[in-house]
Structures are given as structure tokens and as C-alpha cells.
Design a protein around this motif. Structure first.
Motif, PDB file in Angstrom:
ATOM      1  N   UNK A  38       0.920  -1.296   0.146  1.00 36.69           N
ATOM      2  CA  UNK A  38       0.058   0.123  -0.026  1.00 36.69           C
ATOM      3  C   UNK A  38       0.761   1.150   0.116  1.00 36.69           C
ATOM      4  N   UNK A  53       4.606  11.785  -1.657  1.00 39.48           N
ATOM      5  CA  UNK A  53       5.580  12.629  -1.026  1.00 39.48           C
ATOM      6  C   UNK A  53       7.137  12.331  -1.646  1.00 39.48           C
ATOM      7  N   UNK A 108      10.559  11.768   3.690  1.00 42.32           N
ATOM      8  CA  UNK A 108       9.643  12.171   2.793  1.00 42.32           C
ATOM      9  C   UNK A 108       8.061  12.270   3.620  1.00 42.32           C
ATOM     10  N   UNK A 109       7.458  10.984   3.722  1.00 41.24           N
ATOM     11  CA  UNK A 109       6.380  11.158   4.347  1.00 41.24           C
ATOM     12  C   UNK A 109       5.941  11.826   5.520  1.00 41.24           C
ATOM     13  N   UNK A 121       7.277  14.562   6.179  1.00 42.27           N
ATOM     14  CA  UNK A 121       7.354  16.155   5.926  1.00 42.27           C
ATOM     15  C   UNK A 121       5.948  16.393   5.514  1.00 42.27           C
ATOM     16  N   UNK A 122       4.956  15.389   4.795  1.00 43.06           N
ATOM     17  CA  UNK A 122       3.876  15.257   4.232  1.00 43.06           C
ATOM     18  C   UNK A 122       3.028  15.488   5.520  1.00 43.06           C
ATOM     19  N   UNK A 125       0.260  18.670   7.283  1.00 45.53           N
ATOM     20  CA  UNK A 125      -1.228  18.488   7.141  1.00 45.53           C
ATOM     21  C   UNK A 125      -1.705  18.314   8.616  1.00 45.53           C
ATOM     22  N   UNK A 133      -5.654  17.775   9.450  1.00 46.31           N
ATOM     23  CA  UNK A 133      -5.905  16.157   9.050  1.00 46.31           C
ATOM     24  C   UNK A 133      -5.124  15.267   9.840  1.00 46.31           C
ATOM     25  N   UNK A 134      -4.233  14.293   9.012  1.00 43.01           N
ATOM     26  CA  UNK A 134      -3.565  12.953   9.669  1.00 43.01           C
ATOM     27  C   UNK A 134      -2.542  13.538  10.375  1.00 43.01           C
ATOM     28  N   UNK A 186       1.251   8.751  11.141  1.00 49.03           N
ATOM     29  CA  UNK A 186       1.420   7.822  10.066  1.00 49.03           C
ATOM     30  C   UNK A 186       2.309   6.772  10.372  1.00 49.03           C
ATOM     31  N   UNK A 236       4.462   3.321   9.017  1.00 55.68           N
ATOM     32  CA  UNK A 236       4.811   2.701   7.778  1.00 55.68           C
ATOM     33  C   UNK A 236       5.286   1.102   8.090  1.00 55.68           C
ATOM     34  N   UNK A 251      -1.924  -1.506   9.733  1.00 56.67           N
ATOM     35  CA  UNK A 251      -3.457  -1.674  10.131  1.00 56.67           C
ATOM     36  C   UNK A 251      -4.061  -1.964  11.578  1.00 56.67           C
ATOM     37  N   UNK A 255      -2.987   7.328   8.602  1.00 54.84           N
ATOM     38  CA  UNK A 255      -2.670   6.734   7.384  1.00 54.84           C
ATOM     39  C   UNK A 255      -1.715   5.671   7.517  1.00 54.84           C
ATOM     40  N   UNK A 256      -1.815   4.619   6.958  1.00 49.99           N
ATOM     41  CA  UNK A 256      -0.381   4.022   6.868  1.00 49.99           C
ATOM     42  C   UNK A 256      -0.040   3.417   5.275  1.00 49.99           C
ATOM     43  N   UNK A 257       0.952   2.972   5.472  1.00 50.17           N
ATOM     44  CA  UNK A 257       1.644   2.526   3.957  1.00 50.17           C
ATOM     45  C   UNK A 257       2.404   1.025   4.455  1.00 50.17           C
ATOM     46  N   UNK A 258       2.123   0.299   3.595  1.00 46.70           N
ATOM     47  CA  UNK A 258       2.935  -0.973   3.712  1.00 46.70           C
ATOM     48  C   UNK A 258       3.907  -0.958   2.420  1.00 46.70           C
TER      49      UNK A 258
END
Lengths: 348, 348
Positions: free
Chosen positions: A319, A326, B195-196, B198-199, B203, B207-208, B211, B213, B301, B316-319
Motif C-alpha cells: 500500500x 511525497x 518524505x512521508x 514532511x507530508x 497536514x 488532518x492526519x 502515520x 510505515x 492496520x 494513514x498507513x503504508x505497507x
């Protein structure tokens, strides 16, 4: 990608070009205010750089450039940054910095009647800081807000030049054919898909056969589509699922099976916003947490479950989430230049 | 990172240096066989390049270099590639190609007694193609396999020089202090995290706020740790969760809350293998699919659910999954050079 169209858009977005005249009839040097809005991109700071550097070249017309801290919230709370205090070097480095340097915000101003107090507050702050130019760097809603500020300013006898600077990763802004922010995501997704596909291909004989990459774009499939840019005719991705096309489980599984039989593996890129024919998001349907709540996000694991149950193939999924929008390290040069150019054109 | 140690490792891994002598007592020119094993890395092909290019410089001792198609599977099925048919340019381009160019495999040979038939089959194929040198590019199991092939070859009067070439993204190979493949993942994760972050920071006001990862490393926390390389003292990531340290939910939530209060946001990097004190994976505990099965994968998650239920922050999450280990576009130069060097040293 069409480069010129965005520049035209920035210029066309000059919603009110009325000059603010002094009592003596001559043009007065006024300050500018720049604000970032909504989700950031890998290149939104390049637009900020374009605005500030270009404004500094027009010192006869533009005084200081202020920036709203956390976007429009900073204007409403009179929390603004005086960029004239920043060095030439620091401003130049904005061009290469990910994130939103001044902070952004998700704060939508509604209609003039509904949110009149907020619009009046904006004008009040503009007056207090002698703001004659308002540069709003965002998506469709921000363009609309800039337009409304312009209208209200005129009606309150404080005409202000409002210019929307386009920005979005989803590439779904009206009028534009492409938009700063999208090009870099497209490059990231195209390259990452090819890299992961080579990985899967290497291992498919004895391990993972199906790889699923979930990308952004809840309502627009441009990002998902960009996954197809790097490969050849038979290369990955073998399947791209768009939010604009209703999901058909049977056809999907059949296609996955065909790919695995033909190529030994199958790479799928899926937009987070893919829906069933009844309009429900795929991510909502199959996955519940231990308390029975629908698990938010995660269309990739939902698809992976279908593959596991329907075909039994070993799978992996990624994901990309914020990583994709970014990822300044792999930003598209065209995108960076374009983002800078819309900032520059907005001033000019 | 220690560069020399891996080179020493490759040389030290020369498990049998016995020369195969002709009936007339002089050394015979023999062929080599190279195979890739296990999950690939962004730079494993650089090792292949090192082996092939260096072998071509020693034509007096090494004849052709064959490569197993899909690793050891290709040797067992006598499906091998003659790399001498490839051009200098194509071999050179291996240095920059992600994935495993000849295909890899997850196929573990067990003990000599248990898997004796397979080992004998390997020797049989080696004999048929006059293989005197076996280069096995993989992790701990592959080193063990190379050792066993060497032992069996000697006992069957077909002595073969077996050389393990180290490779892993997890950086958990014994003897080495770091290992080709890891450096590039570390660079990818360190940069992506910044990078993430800084994003998220841009916000966080509206917002979020959190985060997460998720990174690889089921048993070793090196990849997760690398997320901390790029930031300063107070920079993201604010929390790194390791597989080596049992998860404490209360302490975790308290730390997330502290970070959000202090910095307005919190960036968490979590290793996929994080476990509860009872040894269960975090990813197994909280998430069930609609059929009541434990959802596989996805510690991110699971953590996000805890944050939502315990603190209510928007997340938010990233995989990263395969994206991290296949990301050749941002491979570390040191890592590429090291991967090439262990291939070169293995031959020399």
C-alpha cells in the motif's frame, strides 16, 4: 504531457485583475499572500518557490510575500510568515523540498452566505497586512475559494487580485489536462510497479505469484493508469483496476488465473476507490475487525483475500499511501518545472 | 558500513579449494555455475555481474559460466543458462537491473541424509556440464547448502569449489556485519520515512496526525532501525517498533499521544514481525475477515486500529512490502559496489 496548458490555467485563473488604486490615483505597491491547500504533493513547494522568487523580481509592484501558516487557517488566525526574512538560498531550496513548507490545511470555505464571517475575516487580515494579491495553491475547492474571496473583496470595496495555482496528485482538476503533482506520482508508480514486477517474476516459480499494489485516486484512475506507462505490451501490470469501472469479481479472478498460467505471475495495480456495482468500496466489504467494524482502507488486502479464497495463489501486497505523493527523490523533472512555472506565471 | 568484511566473507566461504586434476596431473579448465536463492534484492544482479565479468577475465581457469534458471531448481532440472552467449553490454547492464535476472527460488535442501537424492542430482548435473565452481548467491540456508554440496562432492570423488555469495535485505547473516541488499533497503526506508513525515507534518493541523510505515524484517529489526538514519534528534520517526522487543500497547499509545502533543504529529515505523509478549504476531490479533479468519499480514492496520480506538487520531498507513527491496532506482551506491565486489571476490 501538455506543459503549456497549466501555465495558461494559472493565468486564466486571474479572477480579478482590478488594480487597487491609492487615493491619489496611482498604483500602490502591495504585499502578496501565498497559501497551500489540501493534501500536499512532491512538488507543491516548487510552486511556492516560483511565486516568491518571481515576486522578488517585481519589487516595483509587489512588496513582501507572506505565507499562511497551515494554509488558510493561518490567514484566519493571522498566523502568517514573512518570507522576505528568508535568504535567497532557503527560498531556492524550496524547489527541491517535499511536503508543504508552510503547512497546508483541509479547511473548506463554503458559500459566501454560509461562511460569510470567515470570508470577511480573510479580507480583514488582508487589509491589516496590505495584501493586494492572494495566491492560493490547491485543488478545485481552493480555486472556488479564491474566486469567492475576489467577489467579496470587490463588494467590500477592497478589490484583491486572487490567483489560483493548480495542484493535485489525482490529476482531476477541471480545465487542466494535467496538473503539477501528478507527474511525479505517475513516475513513482510506473517505476515502482516495474521494479516490484521484476522481483515477483524472479520468485514466481516457487513463491509469490500475485502482487497487488494499492495506489491513490479515490475518484480518478489517473494514478492507477500511470502504472502501465513503463511496461511493454506483455509486461506488468497485467491488471489495472479503476474507480470509474465497477468491479467484477468473476472476471477479475479469471484474468488473474489466465495471467498466472501465461506468465507464471500476475501484477495488479488497484485504485483505492474501486467499488462494487452497488457503489460500495471493495475495501469495506470483506474485512471486519474483531469488533465487527468495517476495516477502513486497504482494497489491496481485500483483493488478496479474493485471490487466496478463489485461486489459492501465494500473494503479496503493498500500500503506497503517502510514499507515492511525497516521493521527492524520484520527482519528475517536467513536473517540478511545471510546478515552478505555474507559481511564476501566477505572479506575472 | 564495513565494506571489507563482506569481501572477506565471500573469500572465507570458499569451502573447498581442492583443485580438480586431470588424469595427467595438470589443472583442467572447468565451467562455473551461478545460482540465485531466496528473496531477491535491488542489487543481487550486481553480484551476478561481478561473478560473470570476473570469470571472463580468468579464461585460463574458468570456462563458461552457467546460471541456474530459477536458482537451484534450474540445476536440479538441468535447466541452465549459458551466459557466455550474452554480450558484454548485457552482462554489464546486470549491475543496474532490479529483480533476479536468472530467477530465484525458495527451495531449501535439508540435511545430506534427508535430501541425499537431491544433492546427488546436483553433482550429476555438475558432472554433465563439467562444473568445477559453484557460486551460490543467497542467505544463511544457501551458505549451508553450498557447504553440503562441497562435502558430498568430495565424498563422491568429484571435488567442487563451492562459494557462498552473501545476500539479504534483512541484514541477519551470521559472520557478516552488513550484507549486500540491506544498504539499499536502508536508504529507501530512511528517505521514504523523511518524505512521508514532511507530508504528515504539513497536514497535521487539520488532518492526519499519525502515520505508520510497515517494513520488512520478520525476525530482525535492521530495516526498521534504518528509518531513523535520516532524521535529526527530534525528527521523525518518533517511534520504531522492533521484532526483538515485545509490544507494549499501553506504552505505545502513551508515546503516540506525547508525540502528537509535542510535535502535532507522530510517525511510526513498524517491523512486520512485531509480537506481543505471548509471542503472537500483532498482525494476527485484532483483525478478522468476514469469515472469522485471522487476516494475514498488515501489522500497520493493526496498529492504526489501536490508535483509532485508543486515541481517536486521524491516521494513514503504508505497507512498503516488495517496493522496498526491489527499489533499484534509489539503490545505495555502496551497496551496489559491495554486491559487485562479493561476486568478484568469490571468483578471485
Amino acid at each position: 504531457m501538455g506543459y503549456a496548458s497549466n501555465v495558461r490555467f494559472a493565468v486564466a485563473a486571474t479572477l480579478s485583475e482590478t488594480k487597487y488604486l491609492s487615493r491619489f490615483g496611482g498604483p500602490v505597491k502591495q504585499n502578496a499572500l501565498y497559501a497551500q491547500s489540501g493534501g500536499v504533493t512532491a512538488v507543491i513547494n516548487a510552486s511556492a518557490c516560483g511565486v516568491i522568487e518571481t515576486s522578488r523580481k517585481h519589487k516595483n509592484k509587489i512588496g513582501k510575500v507572506f505565507a499562511g501558516r497551515n494554509g488558510i487557517i493561518g490567514v484566519l488566525t493571522e498566523n502568517i510568515i514573512d518570507t522576505s526574512r528568508e535568504s535567497i538560498r532557503d527560498i531556492a531550496s524550496l524547489r527541491y523540498t517535499p511536503g508543504g513548507a508552510f503547512g497546508s490545511a483541509r479547511h473548506k470555505l463554503k458559500g459566501l452566505d454560509e461562511s460569510r464571517a470567515e470570508y470577511e475575516r480573510l479580507i480583514e487580515v488582508f487589509k491589516a497586512h496590505n495584501i493586494g494579491y492572494f495566491f492560493y495553491n490547491g485543488g478545485g475547492d481552493s480555486m472556488d475559494t479564491a474566486h469567492k474571496v475576489s467577489l467579496l473583496g470587490r463588494s467590500l470595496d477592497f478589490p484583491i487580485t486572487c490567483i489560483g495555482i493548480p495542484k493535485t496528485v489525482d490529476n482531476d482538476l477541471p480545465v487542466t489536462d494535467n496538473c503539477p503533482g501528478f507527474g511525479s506520482v505517475a513516475k513513482y508508480i510506473a517505476i515502482s510497479t516495474q521494479e516490484a514486477a521484476l522481483d515477483v517474476a524472479s520468485m514466481a516459480k516457487t513463491s509469490t505469484k500475485v502482487f497487488i499494489l494499492e495506489v491513490m485516486g479515490r475518484h480518478a484512475g489517473w494514478i492507477a493508469a500511470s502504472a502501465g506507462l513503463a511496461g511493454g505490451k506483455h509486461d506488468a501490470p497485467h491488471i489495472i483496476l479503476f474507480p470509474e469501472i465497477a468491479f467484477n469479481e468473476r472476471a477479475f479472478l479469471a484474468r488473474v488465473q489466465t495471467c498466472v498460467k501465461r506468465y507464471e505471475y500476475c501484477v495488479i495495480v488497484v485504485s483505492e476507490g474501486v467499488r462494487h456495482t452497488n457503489g460500495r468500496f471493495l475495501a469495506e466489504t470483506n474485512t471486519l475487525d474483531a469488533f465487527g467494524h468495517a476495516q477502513l482502507g486497504g482494497v489491496a488486502p481485500a483483493l488478496a483475500n479474493l485471490v487466496r479464497k478463489g485461486l489459492g495463489y501465494k500473494y503479496h501486497y503493498a500500500i503506497a499511501d503517502y510514499l507515492q505523493r511525497s516521493a521527492r527523490h524520484i520527482a519528475s523533472k517536467v513536473d517540478v518545472d511545471q510546478a515552478y512555472a505555474v507559481g511564476k506565471a501566477a505572479v506575472e
